[in-house]
Design an enzyme around this catalytic site. Structure first.
Site, PDB file in Angstrom:
ATOM      1  N   PRO A  24       0.813  -1.219   0.000  1.00  0.00           N
ATOM      2  CA  PRO A  24       0.000   0.000   0.000  1.00  0.00           C
ATOM      3  C   PRO A  24       0.846   1.269   0.000  1.00  0.00           C
ATOM      4  CG  PRO A  24      -0.219  -1.170   2.097  1.00  0.00           C
ATOM      5  CD  PRO A  24       0.698  -1.978   1.236  1.00  0.00           C
ATOM      6  N   GLU A  25       0.519   2.197  -0.897  1.00  0.00           N
ATOM      7  CA  GLU A  25       1.170   3.500  -0.938  1.00  0.00           C
ATOM      8  C   GLU A  25       0.114   4.548  -0.571  1.00  0.00           C
ATOM      9  OE1 GLU A  25       3.534   4.157  -4.480  1.00  0.00           O
ATOM     10  OE2 GLU A  25       3.768   2.013  -4.795  1.00  0.00           O
TER      11      GLU A  25
END
Ligand SMILES: [Zn+2]
Length: 285
Positions: free
Chosen positions: A2-3
């Site tokens: 996840p960014e």
């Protein structure tokens, strides 16, 4: 992994479901998922607290906890901090749903709902931060974070200054959370493609025009992903376990050997600073 767009999507989801819900019980299946304090203290401090507003800083999530009873005694219940890292997910499910084998922590909430922390790779971490304490004192990674990509602080001048006279490759600099908070491998590759900059280019070699284009591309790729609710480039799931629906395909990320969408040249990939970098050898110089 996840960014920023994925973590922001999780934050929005959490705000819509956990607000004012009381934590009635906690089960910790993997003690090392709790970074601080001890797992026992963590449970004691969260038990009976109510979720307030969720915030995001870089790839970290923070929620203000409110005491459910004796409000006049304790003004705050401290904070819960979460770092999803490689594979962490927060899922909002019915308490009766079967416990998935990678479930590390379970928050039983009022009205028969659970907030579950699921983490296959086990790098994710949870913290409890005491009242009147700056979360950055407890969560070491928070203290070093650079500006948020959509903040006023993240100006063209700031980025020029952060990259000036640095010899390291631009791709490595973009992954440095002290330079920009929240950017990761996917969106760094995409932003470099949109700017026509090769990932190994030394920061010091970038012109002001290069950096202007990069600054714009970073905001563009993140904004697009945010509008789509996160991406399906990886196995990201949103808060209720639905795959993110990033409709458009990536330009370069994960497309090794496939034709560039702009010029048709096969996309290449290389190792750079311990990470993979994807690029078009024709469009990015
Ligand atoms: Zn190309």
């Amino acid at each position: 992994v996840p960014e920023l767009p994925e973590v922001e999507t999780v934050r929005r989801g959490l705000n819509s479901v956990t607000r004012d819900r009381m934590i009635t019980g906690i089960e910790i299946f993997l003690p090392r998922s709790i970074a601080a304090p001890t797992p026992t203290e963590f449970s004691q401090h969260l038990q009976g607290k109510t979720f307030g507003q969720w915030h995001r800083r870089g790839k970290y999530l923070l929620v203000q906890l409110q005491p459910s009873v004796g409000k006049q005694v304790a003004p705050s219940g401290g904070w819960l901090g979460v770092h999803l890292r490689m594979s962490g997910q927060l899922l909002w499910v019915k308490a009766t749903d079967p416990i998935h084998k990678h479930t590390r922590v379970r928050f039983c909430c009022a009205d028969g709902q659970d907030l579950r922390f699921i983490d296959q790779r086990t790098f994710g971490k949870l913290w409890w931060i005491p009242p009147k304490t700056d979360p950055a004192q407890v969560m070491a990674g928070l203290a070093i974070l650079g500006p948020e990509p959509f903040s006023d602080e993240f100006s063209l001048d700031y980025l020029m200054q952060a990259l000036a006279r640095r010899q390291r490759p631009i791709k490595t600099a973009l992954l440095d959370q002290a330079v920009i908070a929240g950017l990761g491998n996917i969106y760094a590759d995409e932003a470099l493609f949109l700017s026509g900059i090769h990932p190994t280019t030394s920061c010091a070699q970038l012109s002001r025009e290069n950096v202007r284009s990069l600054h714009h591309s970073i905001q563009t790729v993140l904004e697009t992903a945010l509008q789509e609710g996160g991406t399906t480039f990886s196995s990201f799931l949103n808060i209720v376990g639905v795959n993110g629906n990033y409709g458009r395909a990536a330009w370069v990320y994960g497309r090794k050997g496939q034709p560039c969408r702009h010029c048709g040249t096969p996309i290449e990939s290389m190792r750079l600073g311990g990470r993979s970098a994807h690029f078009c050898p024709q469009c990015q110089t």
